[in-house]
Design an enzyme around this catalytic site. Sequence first.
Site, PDB file in Angstrom:
ATOM      1  N   ARG A  55       0.807  -1.224   0.000  1.00  9.89           N
ATOM      2  CA  ARG A  55       0.000   0.000   0.000  1.00  9.89           C
ATOM      3  C   ARG A  55       0.841   1.275   0.000  1.00  9.89           C
ATOM      4  O   ARG A  55       0.512   2.268   0.653  1.00  9.89           O
ATOM      5  CB  ARG A  55      -0.953   0.033   1.207  1.00  9.89           C
ATOM      6  CG  ARG A  55      -1.980  -1.066   1.250  1.00  9.89           C
ATOM      7  CD  ARG A  55      -2.969  -0.956   0.085  1.00  9.89           C
ATOM      8  NE  ARG A  55      -4.071  -1.862   0.267  1.00  9.89           N
ATOM      9  CZ  ARG A  55      -4.063  -3.134  -0.128  1.00  9.89           C
ATOM     10  NH1 ARG A  55      -3.003  -3.637  -0.743  1.00  9.89           N
ATOM     11  NH2 ARG A  55      -5.130  -3.894   0.064  1.00  9.89           N
ATOM     12  N   CYS A  58     -10.727  -0.474   3.220  1.00 11.78           N
ATOM     13  CA  CYS A  58     -10.168  -0.669   4.566  1.00 11.78           C
ATOM     14  C   CYS A  58      -9.600   0.646   5.076  1.00 11.78           C
ATOM     15  O   CYS A  58      -8.921   1.364   4.348  1.00 11.78           O
ATOM     16  CB  CYS A  58      -9.073  -1.737   4.533  1.00 11.78           C
ATOM     17  SG  CYS A  58      -9.768  -3.391   4.367  1.00 11.78           S
TER      18      CYS A  58
HETATM   19  N1  EPU Z   1     -12.082 -10.986   9.424  1.00 16.23           N
HETATM   20  C1  EPU Z   1     -12.870 -11.084  10.535  1.00 16.23           C
HETATM   21  N2  EPU Z   1     -13.802 -10.098  10.732  1.00 16.23           N
HETATM   22  C2  EPU Z   1     -13.950  -9.044   9.899  1.00 16.23           C
HETATM   23  C3  EPU Z   1     -13.114  -8.942   8.772  1.00 16.23           C
HETATM   24  C4  EPU Z   1     -12.173  -9.945   8.547  1.00 16.23           C
HETATM   25  O1  EPU Z   1     -12.758 -12.006  11.313  1.00 16.23           O
HETATM   26  O2  EPU Z   1     -14.800  -8.192  10.172  1.00 16.23           O
HETATM   27  C5  EPU Z   1     -11.109 -12.061   9.163  1.00 16.23           C
HETATM   28  C6  EPU Z   1     -11.485 -12.879   7.943  1.00 16.23           C
HETATM   29  O3  EPU Z   1     -12.394 -13.889   8.254  1.00 16.23           O
HETATM   30  C7  EPU Z   1     -10.146 -13.399   7.492  1.00 16.23           C
HETATM   31  C8  EPU Z   1      -9.180 -12.280   7.872  1.00 16.23           C
HETATM   32  O4  EPU Z   1      -9.838 -11.498   8.866  1.00 16.23           O
HETATM   33  O5  EPU Z   1      -9.800 -14.542   8.196  1.00 16.23           O
HETATM   34  C9  EPU Z   1      -8.778 -11.410   6.679  1.00 16.23           C
HETATM   35  O6  EPU Z   1      -9.942 -10.793   6.131  1.00 16.23           O
HETATM   36  P1  EPU Z   1     -10.117 -10.475   4.560  1.00 16.23           P
HETATM   37  O7  EPU Z   1      -9.880 -11.688   3.761  1.00 16.23           O
HETATM   38  O8  EPU Z   1     -11.396  -9.747   4.400  1.00 16.23           O
HETATM   39  O9  EPU Z   1      -8.892  -9.540   4.222  1.00 16.23           O
HETATM   40  P2  EPU Z   1      -8.336  -8.242   4.934  1.00 16.23           P
HETATM   41  O10 EPU Z   1      -6.931  -8.542   5.339  1.00 16.23           O
HETATM   42  O11 EPU Z   1      -9.248  -7.726   5.977  1.00 16.23           O
HETATM   43  C10 EPU Z   1      -7.285  -7.267   2.745  1.00 16.23           C
HETATM   44  C11 EPU Z   1      -7.135  -5.905   2.185  1.00 16.23           C
HETATM   45  C12 EPU Z   1      -8.384  -5.532   1.384  1.00 16.23           C
HETATM   46  C13 EPU Z   1      -8.619  -6.554   0.293  1.00 16.23           C
HETATM   47  C14 EPU Z   1      -8.778  -7.936   0.962  1.00 16.23           C
HETATM   48  C15 EPU Z   1      -8.952  -9.046  -0.038  1.00 16.23           C
HETATM   49  C16 EPU Z   1      -5.819  -4.445   3.633  1.00 16.23           C
HETATM   50  C17 EPU Z   1      -5.854  -3.418   4.696  1.00 16.23           C
HETATM   51  N3  EPU Z   1      -6.999  -4.934   3.252  1.00 16.23           N
HETATM   52  O12 EPU Z   1      -8.321  -7.212   3.715  1.00 16.23           O
HETATM   53  O13 EPU Z   1      -8.129  -4.283   0.780  1.00 16.23           O
HETATM   54  O14 EPU Z   1      -9.778  -6.255  -0.451  1.00 16.23           O
HETATM   55  O15 EPU Z   1      -7.586  -8.209   1.722  1.00 16.23           O
HETATM   56  O16 EPU Z   1      -7.742  -9.373  -0.627  1.00 16.23           O
HETATM   57  O17 EPU Z   1      -4.745  -4.770   3.127  1.00 16.23           O
HETATM   58  C18 EPU Z   1      -8.356  -1.901   0.938  1.00 16.23           C
HETATM   59  O18 EPU Z   1      -7.135  -1.859   0.791  1.00 16.23           O
HETATM   60  O19 EPU Z   1      -9.040  -0.890   1.064  1.00 16.23           O
HETATM   61  C19 EPU Z   1      -8.988  -3.210   1.029  1.00 16.23           C
HETATM   62  C20 EPU Z   1     -10.276  -3.350   1.286  1.00 16.23           C
END
Ligand code: EPU
Length: 302
Positions: free
Chosen positions: A177, A226
């Site tokens: 990022r 995010c």
């Molecule tokens: N999770 C929870 N509760 C929640 C959200 C997530 O328990 O409310 C858990 C999920 O079940 C999973 C883990 O946390 O086990 C990771 O969640 P997720 O797969 O949604 O990915 P993330 O790490 O929260 C990242 C990026 C997103 C991107 C997704 C998909 C960052 C900050 N976020 O989210 O990017 O869409 O992966 O690849 O790097 C963005 O940059 O604005 C963004 C949304």
Amino acid sequence: MILTDLEFVKQMEGWGASFLPGRMLSEYTSLGVGGPADMIVIRRVEALEPVVAGLRERGIEWGLLGGGTNVLPVEEAHGKVYLRLATGAASVAFDGIEARINTAAELGRSVMECAMKNLGGMEGLVGVPGTVGGALRMNAGAYGTEIGPLVRSVKVFHAAAGKIEEMVAEPGRFRYRKSSFAPDDILLEVRLQLQERPFREILDHVKSLNERRRKSQPLKEKSAGCIFKNPPGLSTGKMIDELGMKGTRVGGAVISERHANFIVNRFEATATDIFRLMDEIRERVLKGYGVTLEEEVIVWKN
Ligand code: EPU
């Protein structure tokens, strides 16, 4: 209005730029927040040099507004002018497995234009809102794909030098990022190296990722994606969720029940509501996990 030199404004039109005084940034951000600011729409690339030089001569600061999908501008009147690029067709030109894309183009649409030429490798990015320029600045990523590793070169307007340069990709330019362009570099065009893949295959991949995203992110609500970065090896969304903070509300801003790292503007929130909710999250995560969160959205102060 901070730009009051009407002669300069008139000149701008001749160069291919238009002045829009006192626009509400809330109309230009996916979060739907942000106070008034002057804007200049750059319609011809050639206008960049004289516009930027003119602003510098008058001691007026400027910033660049892309798709507005990852920014959080304060509510108060902004003391700088925001430039927006509207520099020509948002279509993609192809040369073998390379695609040349105007940074003002919408990212998701560009992914699909490449797909129609049987070129894949950026499917993960299809649901990331915003422009190609914004995606490059932030090294946007999702579902295992980041835009950075696909980049061969970027055409950049270096505002300080008033010159355009084609910058070849180099290791370390893109990190999580983050990119290493100078704050006043204006990205104009990117050359991406893709992979040959049948359209049908790309489409199936895109569909399954979209389905995953629909289930885990509040796509129908106003947000900036995010709000905090993931600290190395940790998931911010998971931590906020485990703290039981989903649904927490400050003014019109709410922590999404679908994904805890999304703040949504559900009830006509102000930027101030969002800042307060972010502070609350930061405090709780620090107390609960000993982790200091870093913002993922770009905050535009005065
Ligand atoms: N999770 C929870 N509760 C929640 C959200 C997530 O328990 O409310 C858990 C999920 O079940 C999973 C883990 O946390 O086990 C990771 O969640 P997720 O797969 O949604 O990915 P993330 O790490 O929260 C990242 C990026 C997103 C991107 C997704 C998909 C960052 C900050 N976020 O989210 O990017 O869409 O992966 O690849 O790097 C963005 O940059 O604005 C963004 C949304």
